[in-house]
Design a protein around this motif. Sequence first.
Motif, PDB file in Angstrom:
ATOM      1  N   LEU A 121       0.828  -1.203   0.000  1.00 60.94           N
ATOM      2  CA  LEU A 121       0.000   0.000   0.000  1.00 60.94           C
ATOM      3  C   LEU A 121       0.862   1.251   0.000  1.00 60.94           C
ATOM      4  CD1 LEU A 121      -2.837   1.346   0.403  1.00 60.94           C
ATOM      5  CD2 LEU A 121      -2.346   1.218   2.856  1.00 60.94           C
ATOM      6  N   ALA A 122       0.581   2.144  -0.945  1.00 58.50           N
ATOM      7  CA  ALA A 122       1.236   3.449  -1.010  1.00 58.50           C
ATOM      8  C   ALA A 122       0.221   4.506  -0.587  1.00 58.50           C
ATOM      9  CB  ALA A 122       1.723   3.733  -2.424  1.00 58.50           C
ATOM     10  N   ILE A 123       0.668   5.449   0.227  1.00 58.98           N
ATOM     11  CA  ILE A 123      -0.169   6.579   0.633  1.00 58.98           C
ATOM     12  C   ILE A 123       0.439   7.830   0.033  1.00 58.98           C
ATOM     13  CG2 ILE A 123      -1.049   7.944   2.553  1.00 58.98           C
ATOM     14  CD1 ILE A 123      -0.785   5.421   4.284  1.00 58.98           C
ATOM     15  N   GLU A 124      -0.356   8.547  -0.718  1.00 57.35           N
ATOM     16  CA  GLU A 124       0.079   9.780  -1.355  1.00 57.35           C
ATOM     17  C   GLU A 124      -0.694  10.954  -0.759  1.00 57.35           C
ATOM     18  OE1 GLU A 124       2.341  10.509  -4.130  1.00 57.35           O
ATOM     19  OE2 GLU A 124       3.072   8.651  -3.243  1.00 57.35           O
ATOM     20  N   LEU A 125       0.026  11.973  -0.334  1.00 55.61           N
ATOM     21  CA  LEU A 125      -0.602  13.198   0.148  1.00 55.61           C
ATOM     22  C   LEU A 125      -0.672  14.165  -1.018  1.00 55.61           C
ATOM     23  CD1 LEU A 125       1.146  13.581   3.607  1.00 55.61           C
ATOM     24  CD2 LEU A 125      -1.066  12.561   3.075  1.00 55.61           C
ATOM     25  N   ASP A 126      -1.853  14.683  -1.258  1.00 53.49           N
ATOM     26  CA  ASP A 126      -2.087  15.521  -2.428  1.00 53.49           C
ATOM     27  C   ASP A 126      -2.274  16.980  -2.050  1.00 53.49           C
ATOM     28  OD1 ASP A 126      -1.992  13.186  -3.861  1.00 53.49           O
ATOM     29  OD2 ASP A 126      -4.146  13.054  -4.204  1.00 53.49           O
ATOM     30  N   GLY A 127      -1.386  17.815  -2.556  1.00 50.43           N
ATOM     31  CA  GLY A 127      -1.492  19.254  -2.385  1.00 50.43           C
ATOM     32  C   GLY A 127      -2.153  19.881  -3.602  1.00 50.43           C
ATOM     33  N   GLU A 128      -1.964  21.170  -3.763  1.00 48.64           N
ATOM     34  CA  GLU A 128      -2.609  21.911  -4.848  1.00 48.64           C
ATOM     35  C   GLU A 128      -2.269  21.392  -6.231  1.00 48.64           C
ATOM     36  OE1 GLU A 128      -2.252  26.147  -4.775  1.00 48.64           O
ATOM     37  OE2 GLU A 128      -2.521  26.212  -2.601  1.00 48.64           O
ATOM     38  N   VAL A 129      -1.021  20.976  -6.449  1.00 49.98           N
ATOM     39  CA  VAL A 129      -0.593  20.538  -7.776  1.00 49.98           C
ATOM     40  C   VAL A 129      -1.410  19.336  -8.266  1.00 49.98           C
ATOM     41  CG1 VAL A 129       1.236  18.964  -7.013  1.00 49.98           C
ATOM     42  CG2 VAL A 129       1.439  20.133  -9.200  1.00 49.98           C
ATOM     43  N   HIS A 130      -1.982  18.581  -7.350  1.00 52.12           N
ATOM     44  CA  HIS A 130      -2.771  17.397  -7.715  1.00 52.12           C
ATOM     45  C   HIS A 130      -4.208  17.744  -8.082  1.00 52.12           C
ATOM     46  CE1 HIS A 130       0.358  14.587  -6.321  1.00 52.12           C
ATOM     47  NE2 HIS A 130       0.617  15.544  -5.447  1.00 52.12           N
ATOM     48  N   GLN A 131      -4.626  18.975  -7.865  1.00 55.54           N
ATOM     49  CA  GLN A 131      -6.013  19.363  -8.094  1.00 55.54           C
ATOM     50  C   GLN A 131      -6.294  19.714  -9.551  1.00 55.54           C
ATOM     51  OE1 GLN A 131      -7.959  18.702  -5.556  1.00 55.54           O
ATOM     52  NE2 GLN A 131      -6.090  18.253  -4.418  1.00 55.54           N
TER      53      GLN A 131
ATOM     54  N   TYR B 187       2.019  -3.466 -10.463  1.00 53.26           N
ATOM     55  CA  TYR B 187       2.937  -4.219  -9.617  1.00 53.26           C
ATOM     56  C   TYR B 187       2.246  -4.729  -8.350  1.00 53.26           C
ATOM     57  CZ  TYR B 187       6.699  -2.688 -12.616  1.00 53.26           C
ATOM     58  OH  TYR B 187       7.507  -2.481 -13.703  1.00 53.26           O
ATOM     59  N   GLY B 188       0.928  -4.640  -8.309  1.00 54.34           N
ATOM     60  CA  GLY B 188       0.170  -5.151  -7.178  1.00 54.34           C
ATOM     61  C   GLY B 188       0.142  -4.220  -5.976  1.00 54.34           C
ATOM     62  N   ILE B 189       0.379  -2.935  -6.197  1.00 57.91           N
ATOM     63  CA  ILE B 189       0.413  -1.963  -5.109  1.00 57.91           C
ATOM     64  C   ILE B 189      -0.846  -1.102  -5.160  1.00 57.91           C
ATOM     65  CG2 ILE B 189       1.638   0.039  -4.171  1.00 57.91           C
ATOM     66  CD1 ILE B 189       4.216  -1.226  -5.416  1.00 57.91           C
ATOM     67  N   ARG B 190      -1.562  -1.071  -4.039  1.00 59.26           N
ATOM     68  CA  ARG B 190      -2.729  -0.185  -3.924  1.00 59.26           C
ATOM     69  C   ARG B 190      -2.243   1.215  -3.574  1.00 59.26           C
ATOM     70  NH1 ARG B 190      -6.950  -3.068   0.055  1.00 59.26           N
ATOM     71  NH2 ARG B 190      -5.084  -3.501   1.229  1.00 59.26           N
ATOM     72  N   VAL B 191      -2.983   2.212  -4.031  1.00 59.09           N
ATOM     73  CA  VAL B 191      -2.616   3.604  -3.766  1.00 59.09           C
ATOM     74  C   VAL B 191      -3.801   4.318  -3.143  1.00 59.09           C
ATOM     75  CG1 VAL B 191      -1.802   5.777  -4.766  1.00 59.09           C
ATOM     76  CG2 VAL B 191      -1.084   3.601  -5.778  1.00 59.09           C
ATOM     77  N   VAL B 192      -3.525   5.029  -2.059  1.00 61.73           N
ATOM     78  CA  VAL B 192      -4.538   5.849  -1.395  1.00 61.73           C
ATOM     79  C   VAL B 192      -4.070   7.293  -1.468  1.00 61.73           C
ATOM     80  CG1 VAL B 192      -5.595   6.423   0.823  1.00 61.73           C
ATOM     81  CG2 VAL B 192      -5.239   4.051   0.205  1.00 61.73           C
ATOM     82  N   HIS B 193      -4.973   8.175  -1.850  1.00 61.71           N
ATOM     83  CA  HIS B 193      -4.673   9.606  -1.902  1.00 61.71           C
ATOM     84  C   HIS B 193      -5.418  10.315  -0.781  1.00 61.71           C
ATOM     85  CE1 HIS B 193      -2.730   9.685  -5.892  1.00 61.71           C
ATOM     86  NE2 HIS B 193      -3.482   8.623  -6.096  1.00 61.71           N
ATOM     87  N   LEU B 194      -4.684  11.103  -0.021  1.00 62.74           N
ATOM     88  CA  LEU B 194      -5.292  11.948   1.008  1.00 62.74           C
ATOM     89  C   LEU B 194      -4.957  13.399   0.688  1.00 62.74           C
ATOM     90  CD1 LEU B 194      -4.372  10.187   4.379  1.00 62.74           C
ATOM     91  CD2 LEU B 194      -6.625  10.379   3.366  1.00 62.74           C
ATOM     92  N   PRO B 195      -5.970  14.243   0.557  1.00 60.71           N
ATOM     93  CA  PRO B 195      -5.674  15.667   0.371  1.00 60.71           C
ATOM     94  C   PRO B 195      -4.939  16.190   1.607  1.00 60.71           C
ATOM     95  CG  PRO B 195      -7.983  15.196  -0.100  1.00 60.71           C
ATOM     96  CD  PRO B 195      -7.397  13.962   0.524  1.00 60.71           C
TER      97      PRO B 195
END
Length: 133
Positions: A66-76, A94-102
């Motif tokens: 599991l990958a956790i990505e923090l999303d700032g303005e550039v992701h909007q 590659y079998g990796i789940r991704v979660v995005h949190l603003p």
Amino acid sequence: HITCRMRYRPVGLLRTLARRMRQEPTSAERTIWAVLRNRGCLGFRFKRQVVIEGLIVDFYSRELRLAIELDGEVHQSAEGRQRDQARDAHLHSYGIRVVHLPNEHASKTRLLAVLAELIRRPPSPLAGEGDRG
């Protein structure tokens, strides 16, 4: 169809960049790392600013894949969302789940709720489907 191209960067350059990012975290990254470090989140080990298959992810648990990505303005922006979709699809292959949190939702309560839900449900069979928290 995703038209965003992944840029190749040598692994050594990525590791140097990841190290610099660990040394200069954003306030959202500091908040989330305080929760994740030392198996502090549901007993799972996470690392921060990890190089995986040519990409740097904010936080990664090998145990959970599991990958956790923090999303700032550039992701909007539309371009940012498209780039995220391409990254998510690449990691998912590659079998990796991704979660995005603003960034504005970067809190211990929100993170624990998202992770508890993910642990209860199996990974999605759809390639590139990143969970938006």
